[in-house]
Design a protein around this motif. Structure first.
Motif, PDB file in Angstrom:
ATOM      1  N   SER A 184     -11.692   5.562   3.414  1.00  0.00           N
ATOM      2  CA  SER A 184     -12.120   4.159   3.380  1.00  0.00           C
ATOM      3  C   SER A 184     -11.336   3.285   4.357  1.00  0.00           C
ATOM      4  N   SER A 185     -10.268   3.839   4.970  1.00  0.00           N
ATOM      5  CA  SER A 185      -9.465   2.975   5.864  1.00  0.00           C
ATOM      6  C   SER A 185      -9.888   3.157   7.321  1.00  0.00           C
ATOM      7  N   GLY A 200       0.789  -1.234   0.000  1.00  0.00           N
ATOM      8  CA  GLY A 200       0.000   0.000   0.000  1.00  0.00           C
ATOM      9  C   GLY A 200       0.818   1.280   0.000  1.00  0.00           C
ATOM     10  N   GLN A 260      -8.694   7.271  -0.033  1.00  0.00           N
ATOM     11  CA  GLN A 260      -8.044   6.148   0.679  1.00  0.00           C
ATOM     12  C   GLN A 260      -8.191   6.319   2.187  1.00  0.00           C
ATOM     13  N   ALA A 261      -7.966   7.550   2.646  1.00  0.00           N
ATOM     14  CA  ALA A 261      -8.037   7.805   4.103  1.00  0.00           C
ATOM     15  C   ALA A 261      -9.460   7.576   4.601  1.00  0.00           C
ATOM     16  N   ASP A 319       3.127   7.823   0.576  1.00  0.00           N
ATOM     17  CA  ASP A 319       1.752   7.381   0.269  1.00  0.00           C
ATOM     18  C   ASP A 319       1.367   7.666  -1.185  1.00  0.00           C
TER      19      ASP A 319
END
Ligand SMILES: Cc1cc2nc3c(=O)[nH]c(=O)nc-3n(C[C@H](O)[C@H](O)[C@H](O)COP(=O)(O)OP(=O)(O)OC[C@H]3O[C@@H](n4cnc5c(N)ncnc54)[C@H](O)[C@@H]3O)c2cc1C
Length: 485
Positions: A484-485, A260, A481-482, A274
């Motif tokens: 959904s995590s 990732g 991304q942030a 990232d």
């Protein structure tokens, strides 16, 4: 902590991306060279600033002006002397006529007066303007991608060789027989699409131009008071103040996507981040993407490049014979020793130089008192003669051409040779399909974005827009991304 981002490449596209991301993310910029700026490079020559790469940007696209203002350089924006350009045609320098759009004539009487075309060439161009135009596919039709010469060939080979290739091909260091109309000149393509004649397209362009800038034409081009490095320095200062880590002499050789995160490695560098913005030429992008996405790497590797060299020379004013000044003035009253901003040398001349820019006329700040400064540009796609020469051989060859075209016999007092290998991406046949596939694959990668001259246009404003767009897409992807995590 905010996501970390690596920007690879410190040309104008990478600097624009880093500037857009600065302050909201941890940003690291890696530049292979010992200096930032890429093609933007101003040298001190005879004690004066002279650009060895780009010296102007187009003002119609506001991206560059906005960035210049954002970094506090609004007062440094300056207009080059608008003395007008010349072209060498039919045995002597001639003034470019008014009403040209990228070489397409819009004012026939002015073209006739310029003497650039022979009488039969002029008749052919006039007929080509009113004949039914070859249909130009619309912007959405990616399968049909005519070259500039295919779309405009009905103006006749003389007009294509004497006007369109030197102007439109010249800007791209390319050959209009191979340059995609839509990718190289989208505004011209948009005008031609759906028009029955080229004359109709030129009329609609004049109407649009009058509508867009009522009563305030302004300058088509802008530069900076101390040259383009002024923008690079201001961007670097702003980025550093906002916490961007700027690493010079820091080439990135390998890129991997692991667990990732992105891992970047090069001599003395091994970092994980990232998100990544690749702001390097397409061939360097292809190398970095080989393991990450071989298909995307393959599309990037197909983009061809032209190499150019600029040779800048200073002469005492009396090196320019009065006969040359008269010939360049083309009957106009003009008291500068080199009247005009410069002279294009079409491919048909066989010259090594593609253009001679009269820097001391275009930018009076670039010449010490009593001197003229000329910048000769050599090399274009398919012409590698100058790239194969040593500096000494090249200087000799350029001086021979200055003797031939400007009758300058004296030794220059100062010279600089600046090589730009693989500098101009060629938007050749199939470019639109290729760029669409590159865009689709990049959208899938999301946390890796591409920008720079190979992907969204070669001019400075286009490179800045592509850097800004890459930063915005990356920010959005990292935000998703942030969330959904
Ligand atoms: C002679 C000349 C005249 C021009 N005149 C004009 C003009 O008048 N007006 C105009 O608008 N445009 C002009 N252009 C075009 C314009 O200057 C360029 O298209 C634009 O500056 C390209 O910017 P970029 O950021 O995409 O690429 P670049 O400037 O090429 O920057 C890419 C950077 O990436 C670095 N890099 C490459 N590989 C790696 C790696 N593996 N790791 C780290 N760093 C790497 C390179 O060292 C470079 O600094 C001119 C270009 C040239 C050469």
């Amino acid at each position: 902590m905010s996501p970390s981002i690596a920007v690879v490449g410190g040309g104008i596209a990478g600097l624009a991306a880093a500037h857009a991301l600065a302050g909201t993310h941890e940003v690291l910029l890696f530049e292979a060279d010992e200096r930032l700026g890429g093609k933007l490079r101003t040298a001190t020559f005879c004690g004066r600033p002279v650009d060895l790469g780009p010296d102007v940007f187009i003002s119609r696209d506001p991206a560059a002006t906005e960035l210049v203002q954002a970094v506090g350089l609004g007062d440094a924006l300056s207009t080059p002397n608008e003395a007008g350009a010349l072209i060498y045609a039919r045995g002597r320098p001639r003034r470019l006529p008014s009403g040209l759009m990228l070489g397409v004539p819009g004012d026939l009487p002015s073209l006739a007066r310029s003497g650039i075309l022979s009488p039969p060439g002029l008749v052919r161009a006039a007929l080509g303007l009113v004949w039914p135009a070859r249909p130009v596919p619309g912007a959405e039709d990616l399968e049909h991608d005519p070259s500039v010469a295919e779309a405009l060939g009905q103006l006749g080979s003389e007009a294509v060789g004497a006007l369109i290739d030197p102007l439109l091909g010249g800007i791209n260091a390319g050959d209009v027989r191979r340059l995609s109309l839509w990718s190289t000149a989208p505004a011209l393509a948009g005008m031609l699409a759906g028009q029955r004649t080229l004359a109709g397209a030129m009329r609609s362009r004049r109407r649009q131009a009058a509508h867009a800038t009522p009563g305030a034409p302004g300058s088509m081009f802008l530069g900076l008071a101390s040259g383009m490095s002024q923008l690079v320095d201001a961007l670097a200062t702003r980025c550093a103040a906002a916490g961007v880590q700027l690493a010079h002499t820091a080439r990135i050789d390998a890129l991997h996507h692991e667990a990732g995160a992105w891992r970047l490695a090069g001599p003395g560098t091994d970092v994980r981040v990232d998100g990544v913005v690749l702001a390097v030429p397409a061939f360097a992008t292809a190398r970095l993407l080989t393991d990450v996405d071989p298909e995307l790497a393959g599309w990037c590797a197909q983009i061809e490049y032209a190499s150019v060299i600029t040779v800048t020379l200073a002469y005492p004013i009396d090196a320019v014979p009065a006969a040359t000044t008269r010939a360049l003035a083309c009957g106009r009253g003009d008291d500068s020793p080199l009247p005009g901003t410069g002279m294009l040398l079409p491919r048909s001349t066989g010259a090594l130089c593609t253009a001679l820019t009269f820097m001391s006329t275009k930018w009076p700040r670039s010449a010490p008192p009593g001197h003229v400064v000329i910048r000769a540009s050599t090399g274009r796609f398919g012409d590698e003669r100058s790239a194969r020469m040593s500096d000494e051989e090249l200087l000799g060859a350029v001086r021979d051409e200055l003797r031939r075209y400007l009758r300058i016999e004296q030794e220059p007092t100062d010279t600089i040779v600046q090589r730009w290998p693989q500098a101009f991406p060629q938007y050749g046949p199939g470019t639109r399909r290729r760029l669409q596939r590159i865009g689709e694959r990049t959208a899938e990668l999301a946390s890796l974005q591409l920008c720079g001259a190979a992907f969204g246009g070669i001019g400075i404003p286009a490179c800045i827009r592509s850097g800004n767009a890459a930063a915005a897409s990356l920010e959005a992807a990292l935000g998703r991304q942030a969330a959904s995590s």
